[in-house]
Each structure stands twice: as C-alpha cells, then as structure tokens.
Design a protein around this motif. Structure first.
Motif, PDB file in Angstrom:
ATOM      1  N   ASP A 158     -38.981 -37.227   1.559  1.00  0.00           N
ATOM      2  CA  ASP A 158     -38.780 -36.100   2.475  1.00  0.00           C
ATOM      3  C   ASP A 158     -37.338 -36.062   2.974  1.00  0.00           C
ATOM      4  OD1 ASP A 158     -41.364 -35.336   2.192  1.00  0.00           O
ATOM      5  OD2 ASP A 158     -42.051 -36.052   4.128  1.00  0.00           O
ATOM      6  N   ASP A 159     -36.797 -37.225   3.335  1.00  0.00           N
ATOM      7  CA  ASP A 159     -35.421 -37.296   3.813  1.00  0.00           C
ATOM      8  C   ASP A 159     -34.441 -36.893   2.714  1.00  0.00           C
ATOM      9  OD1 ASP A 159     -36.279 -38.167   6.281  1.00  0.00           O
ATOM     10  OD2 ASP A 159     -36.010 -40.286   5.840  1.00  0.00           O
ATOM     11  N   ALA A 160     -34.686 -37.376   1.498  1.00  0.00           N
ATOM     12  CA  ALA A 160     -33.794 -37.071   0.381  1.00  0.00           C
ATOM     13  C   ALA A 160     -33.792 -35.578   0.069  1.00  0.00           C
ATOM     14  CB  ALA A 160     -34.205 -37.874  -0.853  1.00  0.00           C
ATOM     15  N   VAL A 161     -34.963 -34.960   0.070  1.00  0.00           N
ATOM     16  CA  VAL A 161     -35.057 -33.522  -0.210  1.00  0.00           C
ATOM     17  C   VAL A 161     -34.332 -32.727   0.872  1.00  0.00           C
ATOM     18  CG1 VAL A 161     -36.653 -31.572  -0.331  1.00  0.00           C
ATOM     19  CG2 VAL A 161     -37.183 -33.685  -1.539  1.00  0.00           C
ATOM     20  N   PHE A 162     -34.460 -33.153   2.128  1.00  0.00           N
ATOM     21  CA  PHE A 162     -33.781 -32.454   3.218  1.00  0.00           C
ATOM     22  C   PHE A 162     -32.267 -32.503   3.043  1.00  0.00           C
ATOM     23  CE2 PHE A 162     -31.705 -32.386   7.371  1.00  0.00           C
ATOM     24  CZ  PHE A 162     -32.220 -31.208   7.914  1.00  0.00           C
ATOM     25  N   VAL A 163     -31.742 -33.691   2.754  1.00  0.00           N
ATOM     26  CA  VAL A 163     -30.292 -33.853   2.567  1.00  0.00           C
ATOM     27  C   VAL A 163     -29.814 -33.024   1.383  1.00  0.00           C
ATOM     28  CG1 VAL A 163     -28.456 -35.487   1.983  1.00  0.00           C
ATOM     29  CG2 VAL A 163     -30.216 -36.128   3.635  1.00  0.00           C
ATOM     30  N   ALA A 164     -30.552 -33.074   0.282  1.00  0.00           N
ATOM     31  CA  ALA A 164     -30.170 -32.317  -0.907  1.00  0.00           C
ATOM     32  C   ALA A 164     -30.165 -30.819  -0.621  1.00  0.00           C
ATOM     33  CB  ALA A 164     -31.121 -32.630  -2.061  1.00  0.00           C
ATOM     34  N   ALA A 165     -31.170 -30.342   0.100  1.00  0.00           N
ATOM     35  CA  ALA A 165     -31.249 -28.914   0.435  1.00  0.00           C
ATOM     36  C   ALA A 165     -30.057 -28.479   1.264  1.00  0.00           C
ATOM     37  CB  ALA A 165     -32.547 -28.633   1.172  1.00  0.00           C
ATOM     38  N   LYS A 166     -29.622 -29.340   2.187  1.00  0.00           N
ATOM     39  CA  LYS A 166     -28.460 -29.025   3.014  1.00  0.00           C
ATOM     40  C   LYS A 166     -27.196 -28.923   2.163  1.00  0.00           C
ATOM     41  CE  LYS A 166     -29.836 -28.530   7.246  1.00  0.00           C
ATOM     42  NZ  LYS A 166     -29.560 -27.281   8.006  1.00  0.00           N
ATOM     43  N   ILE A 167     -27.059 -29.822   1.184  1.00  0.00           N
ATOM     44  CA  ILE A 167     -25.888 -29.792   0.305  1.00  0.00           C
ATOM     45  C   ILE A 167     -25.902 -28.539  -0.561  1.00  0.00           C
ATOM     46  CG2 ILE A 167     -24.683 -30.962  -1.576  1.00  0.00           C
ATOM     47  CD1 ILE A 167     -25.792 -33.600  -0.491  1.00  0.00           C
ATOM     48  N   TYR A 168     -27.077 -28.216  -1.120  1.00  0.00           N
ATOM     49  CA  TYR A 168     -27.182 -27.005  -1.941  1.00  0.00           C
ATOM     50  C   TYR A 168     -26.864 -25.756  -1.106  1.00  0.00           C
ATOM     51  CZ  TYR A 168     -29.325 -29.454  -5.909  1.00  0.00           C
ATOM     52  OH  TYR A 168     -29.552 -30.275  -6.990  1.00  0.00           O
ATOM     53  N   ALA A 169     -27.357 -25.720   0.121  1.00  0.00           N
ATOM     54  CA  ALA A 169     -27.113 -24.549   0.970  1.00  0.00           C
ATOM     55  C   ALA A 169     -25.640 -24.415   1.329  1.00  0.00           C
ATOM     56  CB  ALA A 169     -27.959 -24.662   2.244  1.00  0.00           C
ATOM     57  N   ALA A 170     -24.991 -25.546   1.595  1.00  0.00           N
ATOM     58  CA  ALA A 170     -23.580 -25.507   1.981  1.00  0.00           C
ATOM     59  C   ALA A 170     -22.696 -25.035   0.833  1.00  0.00           C
ATOM     60  CB  ALA A 170     -23.130 -26.889   2.459  1.00  0.00           C
ATOM     61  N   GLY A 171     -23.053 -25.417  -0.408  1.00  0.00           N
ATOM     62  CA  GLY A 171     -22.240 -25.026  -1.562  1.00  0.00           C
ATOM     63  C   GLY A 171     -22.972 -24.093  -2.498  1.00  0.00           C
ATOM     64  N   TRP A 172     -23.768 -23.182  -1.940  1.00  0.00           N
ATOM     65  CA  TRP A 172     -24.652 -22.350  -2.743  1.00  0.00           C
ATOM     66  C   TRP A 172     -23.906 -21.541  -3.808  1.00  0.00           C
ATOM     67  CZ3 TRP A 172     -24.196 -17.066  -3.014  1.00  0.00           C
ATOM     68  CH2 TRP A 172     -23.429 -16.453  -2.019  1.00  0.00           C
TER      69      TRP A 172
ATOM     70  N   LEU B  16     -21.082 -22.266  -5.401  1.00  0.00           N
ATOM     71  CA  LEU B  16     -20.667 -23.154  -6.490  1.00  0.00           C
ATOM     72  C   LEU B  16     -21.849 -23.514  -7.384  1.00  0.00           C
ATOM     73  CD1 LEU B  16     -18.552 -24.979  -7.832  1.00  0.00           C
ATOM     74  CD2 LEU B  16     -19.148 -26.750  -6.155  1.00  0.00           C
ATOM     75  N   PHE B  17     -22.978 -23.882  -6.762  1.00  0.00           N
ATOM     76  CA  PHE B  17     -24.149 -24.287  -7.550  1.00  0.00           C
ATOM     77  C   PHE B  17     -24.771 -23.097  -8.283  1.00  0.00           C
ATOM     78  CE2 PHE B  17     -24.050 -27.551  -4.113  1.00  0.00           C
ATOM     79  CZ  PHE B  17     -23.733 -28.620  -4.935  1.00  0.00           C
ATOM     80  N   LEU B  18     -24.750 -21.930  -7.639  1.00  0.00           N
ATOM     81  CA  LEU B  18     -25.268 -20.732  -8.301  1.00  0.00           C
ATOM     82  C   LEU B  18     -24.417 -20.373  -9.512  1.00  0.00           C
ATOM     83  CD1 LEU B  18     -27.347 -18.449  -8.226  1.00  0.00           C
ATOM     84  CD2 LEU B  18     -25.781 -17.157  -6.767  1.00  0.00           C
ATOM     85  N   SER B  19     -23.112 -20.546  -9.365  1.00  0.00           N
ATOM     86  CA  SER B  19     -22.205 -20.254 -10.482  1.00  0.00           C
ATOM     87  C   SER B  19     -22.463 -21.205 -11.638  1.00  0.00           C
ATOM     88  CB  SER B  19     -20.748 -20.377 -10.016  1.00  0.00           C
ATOM     89  OG  SER B  19     -20.453 -19.448  -8.994  1.00  0.00           O
ATOM     90  N   ALA B  20     -22.661 -22.485 -11.330  1.00  0.00           N
ATOM     91  CA  ALA B  20     -22.938 -23.468 -12.376  1.00  0.00           C
ATOM     92  C   ALA B  20     -24.237 -23.133 -13.098  1.00  0.00           C
ATOM     93  CB  ALA B  20     -23.005 -24.866 -11.770  1.00  0.00           C
ATOM     94  N   ALA B  21     -25.268 -22.754 -12.334  1.00  0.00           N
ATOM     95  CA  ALA B  21     -26.547 -22.394 -12.947  1.00  0.00           C
ATOM     96  C   ALA B  21     -26.392 -21.149 -13.815  1.00  0.00           C
ATOM     97  CB  ALA B  21     -27.592 -22.155 -11.859  1.00  0.00           C
ATOM     98  N   ALA B  22     -25.580 -20.201 -13.359  1.00  0.00           N
ATOM     99  CA  ALA B  22     -25.367 -18.966 -14.121  1.00  0.00           C
ATOM    100  C   ALA B  22     -24.652 -19.252 -15.437  1.00  0.00           C
ATOM    101  CB  ALA B  22     -24.556 -17.981 -13.283  1.00  0.00           C
ATOM    102  N   VAL B  23     -23.669 -20.140 -15.394  1.00  0.00           N
ATOM    103  CA  VAL B  23     -22.940 -20.487 -16.619  1.00  0.00           C
ATOM    104  C   VAL B  23     -23.886 -21.078 -17.655  1.00  0.00           C
ATOM    105  CG1 VAL B  23     -21.221 -22.067 -17.595  1.00  0.00           C
ATOM    106  CG2 VAL B  23     -20.696 -20.790 -15.518  1.00  0.00           C
ATOM    107  N   VAL B  24     -24.714 -22.028 -17.229  1.00  0.00           N
ATOM    108  CA  VAL B  24     -25.653 -22.662 -18.154  1.00  0.00           C
ATOM    109  C   VAL B  24     -26.652 -21.642 -18.695  1.00  0.00           C
ATOM    110  CG1 VAL B  24     -27.492 -24.381 -18.364  1.00  0.00           C
ATOM    111  CG2 VAL B  24     -25.420 -24.930 -17.079  1.00  0.00           C
ATOM    112  N   THR B  25     -27.177 -20.802 -17.814  1.00  0.00           N
ATOM    113  CA  THR B  25     -28.177 -19.810 -18.223  1.00  0.00           C
ATOM    114  C   THR B  25     -27.600 -18.816 -19.227  1.00  0.00           C
ATOM    115  OG1 THR B  25     -29.287 -19.977 -16.072  1.00  0.00           O
ATOM    116  CG2 THR B  25     -29.747 -18.025 -17.399  1.00  0.00           C
ATOM    117  N   VAL B  26     -26.421 -18.282 -18.955  1.00  0.00           N
ATOM    118  CA  VAL B  26     -25.797 -17.297 -19.845  1.00  0.00           C
ATOM    119  C   VAL B  26     -25.486 -17.911 -21.208  1.00  0.00           C
ATOM    120  CG1 VAL B  26     -23.723 -15.907 -20.220  1.00  0.00           C
ATOM    121  CG2 VAL B  26     -24.848 -15.887 -17.987  1.00  0.00           C
ATOM    122  N   ARG B  27     -24.965 -19.121 -21.198  1.00  0.00           N
ATOM    123  CA  ARG B  27     -24.641 -19.776 -22.466  1.00  0.00           C
ATOM    124  C   ARG B  27     -25.890 -20.029 -23.299  1.00  0.00           C
ATOM    125  NH1 ARG B  27     -19.892 -21.959 -23.553  1.00  0.00           N
ATOM    126  NH2 ARG B  27     -20.848 -23.737 -24.651  1.00  0.00           N
ATOM    127  N   ARG B  28     -27.008 -20.360 -22.627  1.00  0.00           N
ATOM    128  CA  ARG B  28     -28.249 -20.582 -23.372  1.00  0.00           C
ATOM    129  C   ARG B  28     -28.786 -19.249 -23.921  1.00  0.00           C
ATOM    130  NH1 ARG B  28     -26.247 -24.337 -22.929  1.00  0.00           N
ATOM    131  NH2 ARG B  28     -26.010 -23.803 -25.131  1.00  0.00           N
TER     132      ARG B  28
END
Length: 208
Positions: free
Chosen positions: A77-91, A93-105
């Motif tokens: 539970d603690d790990a998921v909370f911390v990870a969610a905060k990191i994803y939210a703070a850099g959303w 950047l992470f969305l762009s990375a996911a988009a790059v992988v998705t488009v290339r596939r």
C-alpha cells in the motif's frame, strides 16, 4: 498548536476532509463549524492531535490522504501510494513515454533503445517506491506497535533500538516503560518516564 483532522459537509453539499489547529477537540469542532462545515466528524482525538504533523507535508499530501494512511495494510500500500505521487507529479513525461511506445508498436517499428528507455522510465517510479520501502522506518514502527498490541513484551524491547530518531521521545519512553513494567521491571520503567513529568516535553495531563 495541536492539529485536528476532520471531515464535514460544505455549504455546497460537498464532503471534504480538512485540518484545523486548536487547543482541544471541542474547539476544533467549533472552528470547523465556524468555517461553514456541518456534520463534522473528527479523525483526531486530544492525544493524537499532539503528534499529528500534517502541516509538514501539506504541499504533497492532502488531509484526506493523511487520514487514509490509517487504512494502509503494509508494504505494498505504501509503495503504490509513493509511486502514484511520482506518476502524478511527472504525468506529462510519463504520458509522453507511454505514447512513444504505443505509437511505435502501432506502426510496427522494430524495438530499439528508445522503446527500452521509455519502458525503463515508465517502470522507474514503481521500482523506486518498492526499493524505498525496504529501509522505511515506518514498517519497523508498525511491527513494534503490533508486538505492543499483542503484549509480546520481549519483542517490544528488542524492536525499540534504532527507532529513537523516528518517534517522539516521550512515546519511545512510555512504550519502553510499558514493556519493562509488564516484565516485572517496574523501577526501571518509572525511571524511563520520570524525565517527562515536568510538563516541558509533553502536557502534564497526557503524562499522567
């Protein structure tokens, strides 16, 4: 000033969790009502209020999230909370990375260093959050409290060393004293808590 966390309904009919600083629980409820909240429910009693430190983390953790920590069930539970905060703070950047992988596939392009770099970036917050929990003293504290709750007094005494810097001095002393007294070492227990009787480090009513 002691901190009280509460949940109430706003004039707009929205349920909201917030924080108020007050000398007592009764005053906290009164202040919350003066702010326009109704059906106020306190999440903090007069003892907890002296150790609540939401203001220290309010920029990153909301009052509702702070209250929610009470319902966490351990490491994951603690790990998921911390990870969610990191994803939210850099959303972005992470969305762009996911988009790059998705488009290339979708384009059927062969995998290369860009795909791997994006995947590593996407996995990094969860990996980091899991690793960070290994050394997080809060888990050692939880195991201490579990041993205390079940009356495993020798285990309590064994788990205390190393936690001095992570919990209030008076809490450390009273937990130690409780375990000492329960194992028949009352004189040692009284010596441990006696320094806190002067009212400087904790309120006299709380000491007694």
């Amino acid at each position: 000033m002691p901190e009280y966390l509460f949940t109430g309904w706003t004039a707009e009919g929205k349920e909201e969790t917030s924080r108020v600083e007050a000398p007592s629980a009764d005053k906290a409820v009164k202040l919350a009502r003066e702010r326009g909240y109704r059906d106020v429910v306190l999440h903090t009693d007069d003892v907890e209020a002296h150790y609540t430190r939401h203001r220290d983390v309010e920029e990153n953790i909301s009052p509702a999230e702070y209250v929610g920590f009470r319902y966490f069930r351990g490491f994951l539970d603690d790990a998921v909370f911390v990870a969610a905060k990191i994803y939210a703070a850099g959303w972005l950047l992470f969305l762009s990375a996911a988009a790059v992988v998705t488009v290339r596939r979708l384009l059927g392009l062969p995998s290369n260093w860009l795909d791997y770099a994006c995947l590593v970036l996407l996995a990094l917050p969860m990996v980091w959050s899991l690793v960070s929990q290994v050394t997080n003293p809060v888990h050692r504290y939880h195991r201490l409290i579990e041993a205390l709750a079940w009356g495993r007094w020798e285990e309590v005494l064994a788990r205390l060393p190393g936690l001095e810097e992570h919990i209030p001095a008076e809490e450390f002393a009273f937990v130690q004293a409780q375990a000492l007294a329960a194992t028949g070492r009352m004189d040692e227990a009284m010596k441990v808590v006696k320094p806190f009787a002067d009212g400087d480090q904790m309120p006299a009513w709380l000491y007694w």
